[in-house]
Design a protein around this motif. Structure first.
Motif, short mmCIF file in Angstrom:
data_model
loop_
_atom_site.label_atom_id
_atom_site.label_comp_id
_atom_site.label_asym_id
_atom_site.label_seq_id
_atom_site.Cartn_x
_atom_site.Cartn_y
_atom_site.Cartn_z
N LEU A 1 29.34 35.74 72.39
CA LEU A 1 30.20 36.25 73.46
C LEU A 1 30.29 37.77 73.48
CD1 LEU A 1 33.04 33.59 73.06
CD2 LEU A 1 31.39 33.71 74.92
N LEU A 2 30.12 38.39 72.29
CA LEU A 2 30.24 39.85 72.22
C LEU A 2 28.88 40.56 72.22
CD1 LEU A 2 33.07 40.08 69.53
CD2 LEU A 2 33.26 40.77 71.91
N LYS A 3 27.83 39.74 72.43
CA LYS A 3 26.47 40.30 72.35
C LYS A 3 26.29 41.52 73.27
CE LYS A 3 23.14 37.79 73.83
NZ LYS A 3 22.41 36.54 74.06
N ASP A 4 26.78 41.40 74.49
CA ASP A 4 26.57 42.49 75.46
C ASP A 4 27.28 43.77 75.02
OD1 ASP A 4 25.09 40.80 76.94
OD2 ASP A 4 26.68 40.30 78.38
N VAL A 5 28.49 43.60 74.48
CA VAL A 5 29.24 44.79 74.03
C VAL A 5 28.51 45.45 72.87
CG1 VAL A 5 31.42 45.61 73.10
CG2 VAL A 5 31.40 43.75 74.75
N VAL A 6 28.02 44.61 71.96
CA VAL A 6 27.29 45.16 70.81
C VAL A 6 26.08 45.94 71.30
CG1 VAL A 6 25.94 44.53 68.77
CG2 VAL A 6 28.13 43.40 69.21
N GLU A 7 25.41 45.39 72.31
CA GLU A 7 24.23 46.08 72.86
C GLU A 7 24.62 47.41 73.50
OE1 GLU A 7 21.01 45.45 72.53
OE2 GLU A 7 21.64 43.81 71.21
N ILE A 8 25.73 47.39 74.23
CA ILE A 8 26.20 48.64 74.88
C ILE A 8 26.50 49.68 73.81
CG2 ILE A 8 28.14 49.68 76.16
CD1 ILE A 8 28.32 47.05 77.75
N MET A 9 27.14 49.25 72.73
CA MET A 9 27.51 50.19 71.66
C MET A 9 26.26 50.72 70.95
SD MET A 9 30.50 50.89 71.80
CE MET A 9 31.59 50.37 73.08
N LYS A 10 25.27 49.83 70.82
CA LYS A 10 24.01 50.29 70.20
C LYS A 10 23.39 51.38 71.06
CE LYS A 10 22.34 46.37 67.54
NZ LYS A 10 21.53 45.15 67.66
N THR A 11 23.39 51.17 72.37
CA THR A 11 22.81 52.16 73.28
C THR A 11 23.58 53.47 73.19
OG1 THR A 11 22.43 50.32 74.74
CG2 THR A 11 22.05 52.48 75.67
N LYS A 12 24.91 53.32 73.10
CA LYS A 12 25.76 54.51 72.99
C LYS A 12 25.47 55.27 71.70
CE LYS A 12 30.10 55.29 75.03
NZ LYS A 12 31.46 55.05 75.20
N THR A 13 25.33 54.50 70.61
CA THR A 13 25.04 55.13 69.32
C THR A 13 23.70 55.84 69.38
OG1 THR A 13 26.30 53.41 68.24
CG2 THR A 13 24.84 54.69 66.84
N ALA A 14 22.72 55.17 70.03
CA ALA A 14 21.38 55.77 70.12
C ALA A 14 21.44 57.08 70.91
CB ALA A 14 20.43 54.80 70.77
N SER A 15 22.20 57.07 72.03
CA SER A 15 22.25 58.29 72.84
C SER A 15 23.02 59.40 72.11
CB SER A 15 22.84 58.03 74.22
OG SER A 15 24.10 57.46 74.08
N SER A 16 24.05 58.99 71.35
CA SER A 16 24.78 60.03 70.62
C SER A 16 23.96 60.56 69.44
CB SER A 16 26.15 59.54 70.15
OG SER A 16 26.01 58.36 69.42
N SER A 17 22.98 59.76 68.99
CA SER A 17 22.10 60.23 67.91
C SER A 17 21.36 61.51 68.32
CB SER A 17 21.07 59.18 67.53
OG SER A 17 21.73 58.03 67.13
N ILE A 18 21.07 61.59 69.63
CA ILE A 18 20.37 62.80 70.12
C ILE A 18 21.27 64.02 69.90
CG2 ILE A 18 19.43 63.91 72.19
CD1 ILE A 18 18.82 61.02 73.18
N LEU A 19 22.56 63.81 70.17
CA LEU A 19 23.52 64.91 69.96
C LEU A 19 23.60 65.27 68.48
CD1 LEU A 19 25.65 66.72 71.34
CD2 LEU A 19 27.32 64.97 70.80
N TYR A 20 23.62 64.22 67.62
CA TYR A 20 23.67 64.50 66.18
C TYR A 20 22.44 65.31 65.77
CZ TYR A 20 26.60 60.29 66.14
OH TYR A 20 27.53 59.36 66.38
N ALA A 21 21.29 64.84 66.30
CA ALA A 21 20.04 65.50 65.92
C ALA A 21 20.09 66.97 66.32
CB ALA A 21 18.86 64.79 66.58
N LEU A 22 20.64 67.24 67.52
CA LEU A 22 20.72 68.63 67.99
C LEU A 22 21.66 69.45 67.11
CD1 LEU A 22 20.79 68.26 71.87
CD2 LEU A 22 19.07 69.42 70.50
N LEU A 23 22.81 68.86 66.81
CA LEU A 23 23.79 69.57 65.97
C LEU A 23 23.21 69.84 64.58
CD1 LEU A 23 27.06 67.62 66.83
CD2 LEU A 23 26.67 70.05 67.16
#
Lengths: 393, 237
Positions: A237-259
């Motif tokens: 039931l929470l699969k979609d939310v987990v996927e959304i959060m994974k995508t969010k984490t991946a996109s924020s990783s770019i910010l981490y990498a830049l910092l």
């Protein structure tokens, strides 16, 4: 110990350059923790909110039920299975009957999902008890603020709804808005009308039937499913939310990498500069009896100490900052909540786990050490006589 | 005090690649130095003085031949053993002082003792004694940037002498100093040479230094052309 002492003396002696590098690195460290804490906190709160308002501790779905396909609703209902009756009677599970219908606010027609819920249920955080004031003539209805805005309905308004029963016969009735609930979960609000389960069953000519059955949170033993009723756990039931959060984490990783890149570049630059500017010093250290390995260790450690100082500096201003945001939370604008389309808390509380703090600390320290070591490899080829003359061999 | 051979070079040759050819910086050098000597390698620039000093100091390896320093053939030593030899037995004094700029006077002089792994108490005692030898007891906390050239070189001398090394190698130690400071430093070295019986080996072409030497080895084009014992003429000015 000697090398640490010398490295510490050297970088403290380097003055402003050291503290600038340390500040930039500490900023990256605190920012990574803060952003990741926000994402983790958001994920945790969204999941909790969904569990509280929508999912419970898992659900049994009628075999034909497919929430993203309204056409399946006509067929997706059946008698409550015997295996769940005990749970339902002891309020540890609650059945929900769903059908698609239409609503006629101000003479307009709009499609809506009609959901029957037991007013006495205690599993979902939905004010269903308002549906108890059932009279033989008026059907009380519960809607959310989003639905109210969409249909321009207000508390006490009457409105006509139309539906088809399980035999395919169209019927219509007036409902009265008994409450407009304010919820952060659009999944129980947008396009939905909650009705008392018994009335809904009468309307549908489907006594004792349900579309899905919601189990209580933290249920210990889940009864086995059947061909007619399929168990859907929280993982599903929470699969979609987990996927959304994974995508969010991946996109924020770019910010981490830049910092991190910004901070590491400063340290790398300092190290490279050190290797070029301090050749004479390296030669002197070797002449005084330090081995080449010792010099490499000293220079690498100097770089790595930037990481340690950054962690200390980050702790000095980061801990109060992160603690404050974790306690006070960050209020989200209502529009932002609605735009997300999923359950969203109105105040976001970042969550900093030991794993997050330990992992980020380790990551910062290791990357700083590697970046500090890379330029020092040149020292391995350095001849003491060349170094003393200020030459890099 | 019994004089024994501390440094011995046998058929020492040092070549450097220069374009497609090789340049011979040292050619067939056979010398020996006893403990307590106050000796100078003199000659014009490019004559091989610093090269010989570097080989004796285990900072460089000969192309041919051997340099045996305190019983160890420097060409047979690996990096670690060379560093150990320098750490335990050799003191270096450089033309440009080569003090560590972020350390104060005390820390600069203390550095070789840290590498020797001495206790803090012993280090403090020895450093203060060395600073007393060179007359800088009042500058313990000063940084090199706050010192004059003469004071910097005195710190360098203290750093070289603090571990009471058997050999002190001084490369043009007075080249950046005025006459007064040069004589001051040289007087100090003579007294330490007598007090500690350390062998002092200079590379220099400074007449002021040469006056103090008890043995003068003249190098020209990488060869020893003269090796004479002489009576020193310390500054009486």
């Amino acid at each position: 110990m000697l090398t640490i002492k010398l490295a510490f003396r050297n970088i403290v002696g380097a003055g402003l350059r050291t503290w600038l590098n340390v500040f930039v690195l500490s900023f990256a460290f605190v920012a990574i923790l803060w952003i990741q804490g926000l994402i983790n906190g958001q994920a945790k709160q969204i999941m909790n909110l969904m569990i509280d308002t929508e999912l419970g501790g898992g659900q049994f779905w009628h075999k034909d039920y497919e929430p993203f396909d309204p056409l399946t609703l006509e067929e997706s209902h059946g008698p409550v299975p015997a295996a769940l009756e005990d749970l339902i009677s002891s309020k540890r599970a609650t059945p929900i009957l769903i059908t698609s219908g239409a609503i006629y606010p101000d003479g307009r027609v709009q499609s809506a999902l009609l959901k029957g819920i037991d007013p006495d249920q205690v599993i979902l955080d939905i004010p269903a008890d308002i549906l108890k004031k059932d009279s033989p003539v008026t059907i009380p209805a519960l809607i959310g603020t989003r639905m109210a805005k969409q249909t321009k309905l207000m508390l006490g308004d009457y409105v006509t709804i139309r539906w088809r029963d399980i035999h395919g016969t169209f019927d219509a009735a007036d409902i009265q808005i008994a409450r407009v609930m304010n919820t952060n979960s659009p999944a129980i609000d947008m396009g939905q009308i909650w009705l008392p389960l018994d009335r809904m069953r009468e309307m549908m000519q489907a006594p004792d039937e349900a579309t899905l059955i919601v189990l209580e949170k933290d249920i210990q033993s889940v009864p086995g499913g059947s061909e007619e009723w399929i168990y859907r756990g929280l993982d599903f039931l929470l699969k979609d939310v987990v996927e959304i959060m994974k995508t969010k984490t991946a996109s924020s990783s770019i910010l981490y990498a830049l910092l991190m890149a910004m901070a590491l570049l400063a340290i790398f630059d300092t190290q490279v500069l050190s290797i070029f500017r301090r050749r004479k010093e390296m030669g002197t250290l070797m002449a005084l009896g330090m081995t080449r390995g010792g010099v490499i260790k000293l220079f690498t450690l100097e770089g790595a100490l930037h990481g340690i100082l950054a962690l200390i500096m980050g702790a000095v201003y980061g801990i109060p900052l992160l603690y404050l945001t974790a306690v006070k939370g960050l209020p989200l604008p209502t529009d932002a909540i609605d735009q997300m389309g999923i359950a969203m808390p109105s105040v976001l509380y970042p969550s900093y786990s030991l794993w997050l703090i330990g992992g980020t600390t380790f990551l910062v320290f290791i990357t700083v050490t590697v970046v500090s070591f890379l330029p020092t490899r040149k020292i391995a080829k350095l001849k003491p006589t060349d170094a003393l003359r200020g030459k890099l061999s | 005090m019994k004089n024994n051979v501390l440094i011995k070079t046998e058929n020492l040759v040092k070549n450097y690649p220069m374009g497609g050819r090789k340049f011979t910086a040292l050619n067939d050098i056979n010398l020996s130095f006893n403990s307590g000597e106050f000796t100078g390698l003199v000659g014009p620039s490019g004559s091989g003085k610093t090269t010989l000093l570097n080989i004796v100091g285990a900072l460089d390896n000969p192309s041919e031949g051997h340099a045996v320093v305190i019983g160890k053939d420097t060409s047979q030593l690996n990096h670690r053993e060379s560093a150990q030899l320098r750490n335990e037995h050799l003191g270096f004094i450089f033309q440009t002082f080569n003090l560590l700029s972020v350390y104060n006077v005390f820390e600069n002089v203390e550095f070789p003792l840290l590498l020797l792994g001495m206790s803090a108490e012993d280090r403090k005692k020895d450093v203060l004694q060395a600073l007393e030898w060179v007359g800088l007891s009042d500058k313990v906390k000063s940084r090199p940037a706050q010192l004059s050239g003469g004071e910097c070189q005195r710190v360098a001398v203290a750093r070289a002498m603090v571990k009471k090394p058997k050999i002190v190698l001084a490369d043009e130690p007075t080249a950046n100093l005025d006459a007064a400071n040069s004589y001051n430093i040289l007087d100090m070295m003579v007294s330490l040479n007598k007090e500690l019986n350390s062998t002092f080996l200079f590379a220099t072409h400074d007449e002021k230094v040469i006056k103090y030497l008890r043995r003068v080895i003249t190098l020209t084009d990488g060869k020893v052309v003269q090796d004479i014992e002489k009576t020193p003429e310390p500054n009486n000015a």
